[in-house]
Every structure is written in structure tokens, then in C-alpha cells.
Design a protein around this motif. Structure first.
Motif, PDB file in Angstrom:
ATOM      1  N   LEU A 135       0.825  -1.216   0.000  1.00  0.00           N
ATOM      2  CA  LEU A 135       0.000   0.000   0.000  1.00  0.00           C
ATOM      3  C   LEU A 135       0.859   1.265   0.000  1.00  0.00           C
ATOM      4  O   LEU A 135       0.367   2.352   0.306  1.00  0.00           O
ATOM      5  CB  LEU A 135      -0.946   0.001   1.201  1.00  0.00           C
ATOM      6  CG  LEU A 135      -1.905  -1.178   1.300  1.00  0.00           C
ATOM      7  CD1 LEU A 135      -2.751  -1.090   2.561  1.00  0.00           C
ATOM      8  CD2 LEU A 135      -2.788  -1.273   0.070  1.00  0.00           C
ATOM      9  N   GLU A 136       2.129   1.117  -0.359  1.00  0.00           N
ATOM     10  CA  GLU A 136       3.068   2.238  -0.359  1.00  0.00           C
ATOM     11  C   GLU A 136       2.465   3.453  -1.049  1.00  0.00           C
ATOM     12  O   GLU A 136       1.863   3.342  -2.110  1.00  0.00           O
ATOM     13  CB  GLU A 136       4.357   1.826  -1.070  1.00  0.00           C
ATOM     14  CG  GLU A 136       5.445   2.846  -0.997  1.00  0.00           C
ATOM     15  CD  GLU A 136       6.739   2.356  -1.640  1.00  0.00           C
ATOM     16  OE1 GLU A 136       7.669   3.164  -1.716  1.00  0.00           O
ATOM     17  OE2 GLU A 136       6.814   1.180  -2.050  1.00  0.00           O
ATOM     18  N   THR A 137       2.594   4.595  -0.427  1.00  0.00           N
ATOM     19  CA  THR A 137       2.112   5.930  -0.799  1.00  0.00           C
ATOM     20  C   THR A 137       0.653   6.182  -0.421  1.00  0.00           C
ATOM     21  O   THR A 137       0.197   7.321  -0.489  1.00  0.00           O
ATOM     22  CB  THR A 137       2.310   6.304  -2.300  1.00  0.00           C
ATOM     23  OG1 THR A 137       1.348   5.643  -3.098  1.00  0.00           O
ATOM     24  CG2 THR A 137       3.724   6.039  -2.767  1.00  0.00           C
ATOM     25  N   LEU A 138      -0.099   5.150  -0.010  1.00  0.00           N
ATOM     26  CA  LEU A 138      -1.476   5.375   0.442  1.00  0.00           C
ATOM     27  C   LEU A 138      -1.458   5.785   1.916  1.00  0.00           C
ATOM     28  O   LEU A 138      -0.419   5.793   2.562  1.00  0.00           O
ATOM     29  CB  LEU A 138      -2.324   4.123   0.235  1.00  0.00           C
ATOM     30  CG  LEU A 138      -2.534   3.704  -1.224  1.00  0.00           C
ATOM     31  CD1 LEU A 138      -3.414   2.461  -1.303  1.00  0.00           C
ATOM     32  CD2 LEU A 138      -3.121   4.842  -2.046  1.00  0.00           C
ATOM     33  N   LEU A 139      -2.628   6.137   2.446  1.00  0.00           N
ATOM     34  CA  LEU A 139      -2.742   6.599   3.823  1.00  0.00           C
ATOM     35  C   LEU A 139      -3.127   5.460   4.757  1.00  0.00           C
ATOM     36  O   LEU A 139      -3.956   4.619   4.416  1.00  0.00           O
ATOM     37  CB  LEU A 139      -3.797   7.715   3.912  1.00  0.00           C
ATOM     38  CG  LEU A 139      -3.570   8.921   3.004  1.00  0.00           C
ATOM     39  CD1 LEU A 139      -4.717   9.911   3.161  1.00  0.00           C
ATOM     40  CD2 LEU A 139      -2.232   9.578   3.275  1.00  0.00           C
ATOM     41  N   SER A 140      -2.562   5.480   5.941  1.00  0.00           N
ATOM     42  CA  SER A 140      -2.870   4.516   6.988  1.00  0.00           C
ATOM     43  C   SER A 140      -4.280   4.782   7.536  1.00  0.00           C
ATOM     44  O   SER A 140      -4.751   5.916   7.512  1.00  0.00           O
ATOM     45  CB  SER A 140      -1.830   4.670   8.095  1.00  0.00           C
ATOM     46  OG  SER A 140      -2.119   3.876   9.203  1.00  0.00           O
ATOM     47  N   ARG A 141      -4.922   3.739   8.050  1.00  0.00           N
ATOM     48  CA  ARG A 141      -6.251   3.901   8.637  1.00  0.00           C
ATOM     49  C   ARG A 141      -6.126   4.583  10.001  1.00  0.00           C
ATOM     50  O   ARG A 141      -5.497   4.056  10.920  1.00  0.00           O
ATOM     51  CB  ARG A 141      -6.929   2.539   8.809  1.00  0.00           C
ATOM     52  CG  ARG A 141      -8.349   2.635   9.317  1.00  0.00           C
ATOM     53  CD  ARG A 141      -9.059   1.303   9.405  1.00  0.00           C
ATOM     54  NE  ARG A 141      -8.763   0.376   8.338  1.00  0.00           N
ATOM     55  CZ  ARG A 141      -9.205   0.480   7.072  1.00  0.00           C
ATOM     56  NH1 ARG A 141      -9.981   1.480   6.734  1.00  0.00           N
ATOM     57  NH2 ARG A 141      -8.876  -0.419   6.169  1.00  0.00           N
ATOM     58  N   CYS A 142      -6.714   5.767  10.103  1.00  0.00           N
ATOM     59  CA  CYS A 142      -6.608   6.578  11.310  1.00  0.00           C
ATOM     60  C   CYS A 142      -7.901   7.337  11.564  1.00  0.00           C
ATOM     61  O   CYS A 142      -8.658   7.624  10.632  1.00  0.00           O
ATOM     62  CB  CYS A 142      -5.497   7.625  11.181  1.00  0.00           C
ATOM     63  SG  CYS A 142      -3.876   6.962  10.836  1.00  0.00           S
ATOM     64  N   ILE A 143      -8.081   7.703  12.820  1.00  0.00           N
ATOM     65  CA  ILE A 143      -9.152   8.604  13.215  1.00  0.00           C
ATOM     66  C   ILE A 143      -8.506   9.726  14.012  1.00  0.00           C
ATOM     67  O   ILE A 143      -7.704   9.475  14.915  1.00  0.00           O
ATOM     68  CB  ILE A 143     -10.206   7.902  14.107  1.00  0.00           C
ATOM     69  CG1 ILE A 143     -10.804   6.689  13.401  1.00  0.00           C
ATOM     70  CG2 ILE A 143     -11.281   8.892  14.556  1.00  0.00           C
ATOM     71  CD1 ILE A 143     -11.579   6.985  12.153  1.00  0.00           C
ATOM     72  N   VAL A 144      -8.867  10.960  13.664  1.00  0.00           N
ATOM     73  CA  VAL A 144      -8.404  12.126  14.410  1.00  0.00           C
ATOM     74  C   VAL A 144      -9.634  12.974  14.717  1.00  0.00           C
ATOM     75  O   VAL A 144     -10.393  13.310  13.803  1.00  0.00           O
ATOM     76  CB  VAL A 144      -7.375  12.957  13.604  1.00  0.00           C
ATOM     77  CG1 VAL A 144      -6.948  14.195  14.395  1.00  0.00           C
ATOM     78  CG2 VAL A 144      -6.159  12.117  13.226  1.00  0.00           C
TER      79      VAL A 144
END
Length: 166
Positions: free
Chosen positions: A126-135
Motif C-alpha cells: 500500500l506504499e504511498t497510500l494513507l494509513s487507517r486513522c481517526i483524528v
């Protein structure tokens, strides 16, 4: 860098999420109408940033559906669903699903959002994609909750994010 896995295999990120109590970094993201949105566009509102790799995966799609359902019950709160998907794909997904309580934004142009928030995958499939996060960001721009999901296939802790807004 955060400790993230995909199917148990380690993946490196560009850094770490901003800490609870810190000011949220500003951003420039692309909306489905191709306009640019920044953090200041949401002044006076509480925000849930639902960040994920791609709406075209089951877990990511479910997070958008779940927050769409919960967002209608939140006072003065906007849910921003953020990925590197093209704005057209995000609009198509929400239109087909009838989702209108969330706003989708894309980091496809520059990737600065992912780098500034420390959540861009630097290794793995998944290089260059965003990690699953909640802010969760309060009206004054302070982060009151953050979660970087350790196993990318898992859903975020919705209850913890929503409880941060109570």
C-alpha cells in the motif's frame, strides 16, 4: 514511525500521528467538486477525520458508512473521510450508497496531508497510500482523540472517537 501491519506483515509509515492536545496541522485537500479545502474552512466546527487507504476496500467503505450513520446524531460536528482516491471515485461511492452526512476529501494531488500527519505508507503493497486513522479535532483546532489502527484490515474504534466528542 507507527507500528502498522497488513495481514500481520509490518508496514512503515512516514511518521506518527499528531498527539492528543496538540494543534491539528493545516491541510489542503481536494473536494469532490475539485475545490481545495483547508482546516480553516471548518473553523467553529468539531471534526472527525476518518482517514483510510481506499474507499474501494470493504473495511474503508464500512468506515464511511458507519460514520455517515453516526454523523447525523452529532451536533456541530463534520466528518471528513480522507484518502488518496480520486475525488470522482469518492463522489461515485457516496452517491451510489446515498451517503450525505460525510464529506469526502482527497490527498491525491500532493500527498502533503499524509506526510504532515505522519500516516503515509512508506513500505509494503500500500506504499504511498494513507494509513487507517481517526483524528478528532475540537472547535479550537486541538486534537482530542487520535487512533492509528494497528492492523490495516481492522475497523477503527468508532465508540472511542465518538466518546471524545461528548
Amino acid at each position: 514511525m507507527a507500528n502498522i501491519t497488513l495481514g500481520g506483515n509490518p508496514i512503515e509509515t512516514s511518521g506518527n500521528l499528531p498527539s492528543v492536545g496538540s494543534k491539528a496541522p493545516d491541510f489542503k485537500l481536494t473536494a469532490t467538486d475539485l475545490s481545495t479545502k483547508s482546516l480553516t474552512d471548518y473553523n467553529g466546527s468539531r471534526l472527525i477525520l476518518n482517514i483510510f487507504p481506499s474507499v474501494d476496500t470493504g473495511t474503508c467503505a464500512q468506515s464511511v458508512r458507519t460514520f455517515n450513520e453516526k454523523a447525523s446524531q452529532l451536533e456541530n460536528t463534520k466528518v471528513l473521510c480522507i484518502s488518496k482516491d480520486l475525488p470522482f471515485a469518492l463522489a461515485r461511492f457516496c452517491g451510489a450508497e446515498g451517503l450525505d452526512n460525510v464529506e469526502t476529501l482527497s490527498d491525491f494531488k500532493t500527498g502533503d496531508f499524509g506526510n504532515d500527519y505522519g500516516i503515509t505508507f512508506k513500505t509494503g503493497p500500500l506504499e504511498t497510500l494513507l494509513s487507517r486513522c481517526i483524528v478528532v479535532i475540537e472547535k479550537d483546532g486541538t486534537i482530542s482523540h487520535s487512533e492509528q489502527v494497528a492492523e490495516i484490515k481492522d475497523e477503527p474504534n468508532y465508540t472511542a472517537a465518538l466518546d471524545a466528542l461528548k
